[in-house]
Scaffold this motif. Sequence first.
Motif, PDB file in Angstrom:
ATOM      1  N   LEU A  57       0.811  -1.218   0.000  1.00 58.49           N
ATOM      2  CA  LEU A  57       0.000   0.000   0.000  1.00 58.49           C
ATOM      3  C   LEU A  57       0.845   1.268   0.000  1.00 58.49           C
ATOM      4  N   VAL A  58       2.036   1.202   0.584  1.00 57.09           N
ATOM      5  CA  VAL A  58       2.912   2.375   0.623  1.00 57.09           C
ATOM      6  C   VAL A  58       4.327   1.949   0.272  1.00 57.09           C
ATOM      7  N   GLU A  59       5.129   2.938  -0.099  1.00 53.62           N
ATOM      8  CA  GLU A  59       6.549   2.701  -0.355  1.00 53.62           C
ATOM      9  C   GLU A  59       7.339   3.876   0.197  1.00 53.62           C
ATOM     10  N   THR A  60       8.505   3.588   0.728  1.00 54.27           N
ATOM     11  CA  THR A  60       9.356   4.623   1.299  1.00 54.27           C
ATOM     12  C   THR A  60      10.475   4.955   0.332  1.00 54.27           C
ATOM     13  N   LYS A  61      10.621   6.232   0.023  1.00 54.00           N
ATOM     14  CA  LYS A  61      11.671   6.698  -0.868  1.00 54.00           C
ATOM     15  C   LYS A  61      12.720   7.425  -0.034  1.00 54.00           C
ATOM     16  N   PRO A  62      13.950   6.920  -0.025  1.00 59.10           N
ATOM     17  CA  PRO A  62      15.002   7.520   0.800  1.00 59.10           C
ATOM     18  C   PRO A  62      15.137   9.019   0.546  1.00 59.10           C
ATOM     19  N   GLY A  63      15.145   9.789   1.627  1.00 59.81           N
ATOM     20  CA  GLY A  63      15.309  11.231   1.525  1.00 59.81           C
ATOM     21  C   GLY A  63      14.065  11.987   1.122  1.00 59.81           C
TER      22      GLY A  63
END
Length: 269
Positions: A57-63
């Motif tokens: 459902l979500v994704e984390t993008k560094p920075g």
Amino acid sequence: MTTPMYREIAERLRQQIETGEFPSGAQMPTEQDLQAQHNASRNTIREAIKQLTNLGLVETKPGQGTFVVPKVSPFVTSLTGPPETAVDYTSGVLGEGGEATSSGIQIEIQEATDDVAAGLGLEAGTEVISRHRKRYIDGVPWALETSFYPGEFADRGADRLRRARDIDEGTVNYLRNAIGIRQVGYRDWVTVRAPNAIEADFFKLPPDGRVAVYEMFRTAFDGNEQPMRLTVTVVRTDRNQFTVDVGSVPEPKPNDQAQQSLPTTRGAA
């Protein structure tokens, strides 16, 4: 049994995503904001986000932060087609825009594995010709496709099967014209399994195997009810749907359940 706090928070956030409070592609609140909103520790919030990530459902993008994964319209493939001309799954993808492309063809002369031999009605170890290509729609990886042919077809005159280039008229027409083998029908067999490392890399799938792949086996038959081609196509399960028409039915309309459609291409590998 008490539900862990991170799961309760994850469920609340999931509902907010599903209802559109956090729209497709939108950035989620920061960890600090979520801590304040839910009166939770940093580790609890991180576990909740991890839960949502595992659900796709979500994704984390560094920075940058954490974002709602954009919803992708599924590719809808028709498994129905004229028995004498249907050549591959891509030709059954219904289209309303975009562009279907493919990689160059990779040729390999090999001994038939047990599965390939069974599909082609050959003895295991018999020489076969494999023609492999990668399929894309709008630049997005769509399918890995490999077609297998008995090696003796090339010996009898269909030598272009061994060449690493497209057969412009399609292999169905080519085999009929070159060696008199006419396709009269085909059978589809669809299974679901976990992706291997090559497939996970091509489709950009999460490494934990939570997104499976369809493996589709299409066996084409000639007028003597003998297998003449085995095409193995692999696509991801979360972005593909299938239709099968039986009898007299109207063409799909834009608002049908299986409504998302894409352009067609012709010619099996």
